[in-house]
Scaffold this motif. Structure first.
Motif, PDB file in Angstrom:
ATOM      1  N   TYR A  98       0.914  -1.176  -0.047  1.00  0.00           N
ATOM      2  CA  TYR A  98       0.011  -0.039  -0.056  1.00  0.00           C
ATOM      3  C   TYR A  98       0.895   1.175  -0.013  1.00  0.00           C
ATOM      4  O   TYR A  98       2.216   1.147  -0.346  1.00  0.00           O
ATOM      5  CB  TYR A  98      -0.960   0.017   1.187  1.00  0.00           C
TER       6      TYR A  98
ATOM      7  N   ASP B 138      -5.150   0.129  -6.042  1.00  0.00           N
ATOM      8  CA  ASP B 138      -6.261  -0.481  -5.462  1.00  0.00           C
ATOM      9  C   ASP B 138      -6.279  -1.831  -5.624  1.00  0.00           C
ATOM     10  O   ASP B 138      -7.371  -2.500  -5.788  1.00  0.00           O
ATOM     11  CB  ASP B 138      -7.672   0.222  -5.798  1.00  0.00           C
TER      12      ASP B 138
ATOM     13  N   GLY C 245     -11.630   3.145  -2.183  1.00  0.00           N
ATOM     14  CA  GLY C 245     -12.009   2.471  -1.005  1.00  0.00           C
ATOM     15  C   GLY C 245     -12.269   3.483  -0.116  1.00  0.00           C
ATOM     16  O   GLY C 245     -12.112   4.789  -0.171  1.00  0.00           O
TER      17      GLY C 245
ATOM     18  N   THR D  92      -8.527   4.085   0.489  1.00  0.00           N
ATOM     19  CA  THR D  92      -7.704   2.787   0.498  1.00  0.00           C
ATOM     20  C   THR D  92      -7.029   2.733  -0.747  1.00  0.00           C
ATOM     21  O   THR D  92      -7.603   2.872  -1.671  1.00  0.00           O
ATOM     22  CB  THR D  92      -8.714   1.754   0.749  1.00  0.00           C
ATOM     23  N   SER D  93      -5.706   2.332  -0.494  1.00  0.00           N
ATOM     24  CA  SER D  93      -4.980   2.196  -1.515  1.00  0.00           C
ATOM     25  C   SER D  93      -3.937   0.718  -1.536  1.00  0.00           C
ATOM     26  O   SER D  93      -2.836   0.766  -1.266  1.00  0.00           O
ATOM     27  CB  SER D  93      -3.995   3.128  -1.750  1.00  0.00           C
TER      28      SER D  93
ATOM     29  N   CYS E 268      -4.075  -3.406   0.215  1.00  0.00           N
ATOM     30  CA  CYS E 268      -4.351  -4.216   1.390  1.00  0.00           C
ATOM     31  C   CYS E 268      -3.080  -4.268   2.453  1.00  0.00           C
ATOM     32  O   CYS E 268      -1.903  -4.245   2.019  1.00  0.00           O
ATOM     33  CB  CYS E 268      -4.955  -5.584   1.276  1.00  0.00           C
TER      34      CYS E 268
ATOM     35  N   CYS F 163      -7.569  -3.904   4.653  1.00  0.00           N
ATOM     36  CA  CYS F 163      -7.164  -3.184   3.599  1.00  0.00           C
ATOM     37  C   CYS F 163      -7.172  -1.660   4.035  1.00  0.00           C
ATOM     38  O   CYS F 163      -8.256  -0.986   3.585  1.00  0.00           O
ATOM     39  CB  CYS F 163      -7.964  -3.577   2.341  1.00  0.00           C
ATOM     40  N   MET F 164      -6.607  -1.386   5.049  1.00  0.00           N
ATOM     41  CA  MET F 164      -6.448   0.110   5.379  1.00  0.00           C
ATOM     42  C   MET F 164      -7.599   0.442   5.860  1.00  0.00           C
ATOM     43  O   MET F 164      -7.882   0.626   7.145  1.00  0.00           O
ATOM     44  CB  MET F 164      -5.541   1.095   4.116  1.00  0.00           C
ATOM     45  N   GLY F 165      -8.538   1.124   5.161  1.00  0.00           N
ATOM     46  CA  GLY F 165      -9.884   1.770   5.540  1.00  0.00           C
ATOM     47  C   GLY F 165     -10.881   0.698   5.367  1.00  0.00           C
ATOM     48  O   GLY F 165     -12.163   1.035   5.722  1.00  0.00           O
ATOM     49  N   ASP F 166     -10.710  -0.552   4.655  1.00  0.00           N
ATOM     50  CA  ASP F 166     -11.920  -1.464   4.508  1.00  0.00           C
ATOM     51  C   ASP F 166     -11.528  -2.955   4.883  1.00  0.00           C
ATOM     52  O   ASP F 166     -10.365  -3.303   4.959  1.00  0.00           O
ATOM     53  CB  ASP F 166     -11.822  -1.508   3.052  1.00  0.00           C
TER      54      ASP F 166
ATOM     55  N   GLN G  85     -16.650  -0.959   6.685  1.00  0.00           N
ATOM     56  CA  GLN G  85     -16.092   0.265   7.229  1.00  0.00           C
ATOM     57  C   GLN G  85     -16.553   0.232   8.724  1.00  0.00           C
ATOM     58  O   GLN G  85     -17.620  -0.233   9.128  1.00  0.00           O
ATOM     59  CB  GLN G  85     -16.159   1.266   6.586  1.00  0.00           C
TER      60      GLN G  85
END
Length: 474
Positions: free
Chosen positions: A197, A211, A239, A243-244, A246, A262-265, A284
Motif C-alpha cells: 500500500y 487499489d 476504498g 484505501t490504496s 491491503c 485493507c487500510m480503510g476497509d 467499514q
C-alpha cells in the motif's frame, strides 16, 4: 502474514550489520549466518521469566536475538520442528523440537523491510518492501524513487535448515509488505497473494491508485519460474478513507474464503479459483483507523479483524483511548453456508489491562487455539504482551489469560513487545521485536484438546481446518 507500518531507523548498509558468526556468501546463494554457538543462540537453561502472567499461563523459554539479527523481529511461520522468524535484517530458523530449550539453527542476512514469511514444504517466501539496488541479498538500499529498485518476494530453498539457498525473486508493484500462501487446486501450483500500500506519484514502481494486490503463481516443481500472473483491482470505485491496497490477507482454503484487511476497509473474498479472487462483501468502521489483519473461526462462520491504531508505534492501551479503538472487531458471516456471505458486526475486544504511556500497545497478530467446536484466540499486543481470548460469544469476548512484561523504558516510548503470538503443537510462540523468541505454555483444562492437534506446517495467514489427532496441516 503479518506486520505493521511503524517507524524504523534509516536503512543501513548490509556490510555494517555483518557481525561475528556470520558468513557472507555471494552470487546466487543467500547471505547465510553459520550455526552459532549454543550459548549465543539458545534458551538459557537457568531461565527465569521477566514477565507477569495469569495463573493459567507459564513462560518457559526465551531465545535472545543475536548480533546478526540486531534489527526488529517480525512475523513467524512454522514447519515440522522449526519456527521461521522474520526480521528487518532477514530471517532466523529456530529448532523448536524441545520447546523448553529452542535453538537457532541458521540466520539469513538479507535486509529488505519487515521480512514477512510464509513456508511451503522446502520453500520459504520472504517479503521485501524497502527498495534495494537489486534482488540480491547484499544489495544496498536505494530510494523508493529509483525506477530500478527491487521490491517484491524472495524465494528460498530451506530443505537444508543449516544452509538455506536463494532460489529466485519476483518484483511486485509497491513491493510486498505481507504475503499469504494459497494452495493451488491442481497440486502443481501454489499462489502468493502480495499485499502492499501507500503509493505515490513520486514512486515509479508504486503508482496510485494501487487499489489491487499482486498474485504470484509458483510451479511447485520449478519455483525459479515463479511470476506475477495477475493484479486484480479490489476497489474499482475506490476504498474508504482513500484505501490504496491491503495490509494483510488471511485465506481459509478449506472453505474457499479469504478476509482482507485493507487500510480503510475490511473485505470478504471468494477464492474458489485461487488465481482469481472475487470480493463478495466490504465493510467499514469509523472506530477503525487501519484494518490490519484477520482470523476466521474454525467453522469459517465468524471472522475477527484487528485495528492497528497508531501504526504499532503508539501507546493506545489507555483509558483515554477507550475500548473500541485499537481493538479487534468480530463479525459473523451471514449466508456463509448458502454461498452468499455478508459480514455482520457483533462486538469489539480490547485487552482490559491498561498499559503505560511509554508502552506501544495495540491489537496485532494472533491465531486460533485449536479447540474444535470452541472459539479461543491468542494474540500479540506489542508491549501489551500476549492475550488469551474467549470469543465463543462474539458479542461479549473476554480475556482469560495473559503474558505481560513491564515497559522497556519507564521514561520514554521505546518500540518493542510481541509482534506475533501463535499457537503451534501445544505451545504459544511469541516473536518479540527486541527481546527475541518467547515460548509460552497454556495451563488450562479448556485447552487440553488443543494439544492433540498436531501440525506439520503452519502459516497463520493460510488457515487450516483443525481436527483432533494427527494429520493436520500439510
Amino acid at each position: 502474514m503479518a506486520s505493521s507500518p511503524m517507524p524504523t531507523p534509516p536503512p543501513r548498509s548490509w556490510r555494517s550489520t555483518l557481525k561475528r558468526g556470520a558468513v557472507a556468501l555471494t552470487g546466487a546463494t543467500a547471505l547465510v549466518a553459520s550455526l552459532l554457538a549454543p550459548s549465543a543462540a539458545s534458551a538459557d537453561p537457568a531461565f527465569t521469566s521477566d514477565a507477569d502472567t495469569s495463573a493459567n499461563v507459564t513462560h518457559i523459554a526465551n531465545v535472545p536475538k543475536t548480533e546478526v539479527m540486531s534489527d526488529f523481529n517480525s512475523d513467524l511461520a512454522f514447519t515440522g520442528d522449526y519456527a521461521i522468524g522474520g526480521n528487518y535484517n532477514g530471517f532466523v530458523i529456530y529448532d523448536i523440537s524441545t520447546p523448553e530449550s529452542p535453538t537457532v539453527v541458521s540466520e539469513v542476512l538479507c535486509p529488505g523491510g519487515q521480512g514477512d514469511v510464509s513456508v511451503s514444504g522446502d520453500l520459504l517466501y520472504f517479503s521485501v518492501d524497502y527498495a534495494r539496488a537489486s534482488d540480491e541479498c547484499g544489495a544496498p538500499s536505494v530510494p523508493t524513487s529509483d525506477p530500478n529498485g527491487f521490491e517484491g518476494i524472495r524465494i528460498f530453498d530451506i530443505s537444508d535448515k543449516e544452509n538455506p539457498e536463494y532460489v529466485a525473486a519476483v518484483r511486485t508493484d509497491c513491493g510486498s509488505h505481507t504475503n499469504t500462501l494459497v494452495p493451488g487446486k491442481d497440486g502443481e501450483h501454489e499462489y502468493i497473494y502480495v499485499s502492499s500500500y501507500s503509493p505515490s506519484a513520486n514512486f515509479p514502481n508504486c503508482q496510485p491508485p494501487h487499489d489491487k494486490i499482486s498474485i504470484i503463481e509458483v510451479p511447485i516443481d520449478d519455483p525459479a519460474s515463479a511470476q506475477v500472473i495477475d493484479a486484480p483491482v479490489l476497489f474499482p470505485e475506490g476504498g474508504y478513507r482513500n484505501t490504496s491496497g491491503c495490509h494483510d490477507i488471511t485465506v481459509y482454503p478449506k472453505h474457499d474464503i479469504a478476509a482482507g484487511a485493507c487500510m480503510g476497509d475490511g473485505i470478504l473474498m471468494d477464492i474458489s479459483d485461487p488465481a482469481a479472487p472475487v470480493v463478495t462483501d466490504v465493510v467499514q468502521d469509523t472506530n477503525f483507523a487501519f484494518w490490519h489483519s484477520a482470523t476466521f473461526t474454525n467453522d469459517g462462520a465468524t471472522v475477527m479483524f484487528t485495528d492497528e491504531l497508531g501504526g504499532g508505534g503508539g501507546a493506545t492501551c489507555l483509558e483515554s483511548i477507550g475500548s473500541e479503538r485499537g481493538a479487534n472487531a468480530i463479525y459473523t458471516i451471514d449466508g456463509f453456508k448458502k454461498g452468499e456471505p455478508e459480514l455482520s458486526f457483533e462486538g469489539y475486544f480490547k485487552i482490559p489491562r491498561m498499559q503505560g504511556s511509554t508502552e506501544n500497545c495495540v491489537a496485532h497478530n494472533g491465531s486460533l487455539i485449536p479447540v474444535p467446536g470452541r472459539d479461543f484466540f491468542v494474540q500479540s499486543w506489542y508491549q501489551g504482551g500476549v492475550s488469551v481470548i474467549d470469543f465463543n460469544d462474539p458479542s461479549d469476548p473476554q480475556e482469560i489469560g495473559y503474558f505481560d512484561r513491564g515497559p522497556i523504558d519507564d521514561s520514554r516510548l521505546v518500540l518493542g513487545g510481541s509482534w506475533s503470538a501463535y499457537y503451534y503443537n501445544g505451545y504459544v510462540y511469541s516473536s518479540d521485536i527486541t527481546r527475541g523468541l518467547d515460548v509460552i505454555k497454556l495451563e488450562d483444562p479448556r485447552f487440553r484438546v488443543a494439544e492433540q492437534v498436531h501440525m506439520s506446517e503452519f502459516n497463520p495467514q493460510s488457515q487450516p481446518e483443525y481436527r483432533p489427532g494427527r494429520g493436520n496441516g500439510r
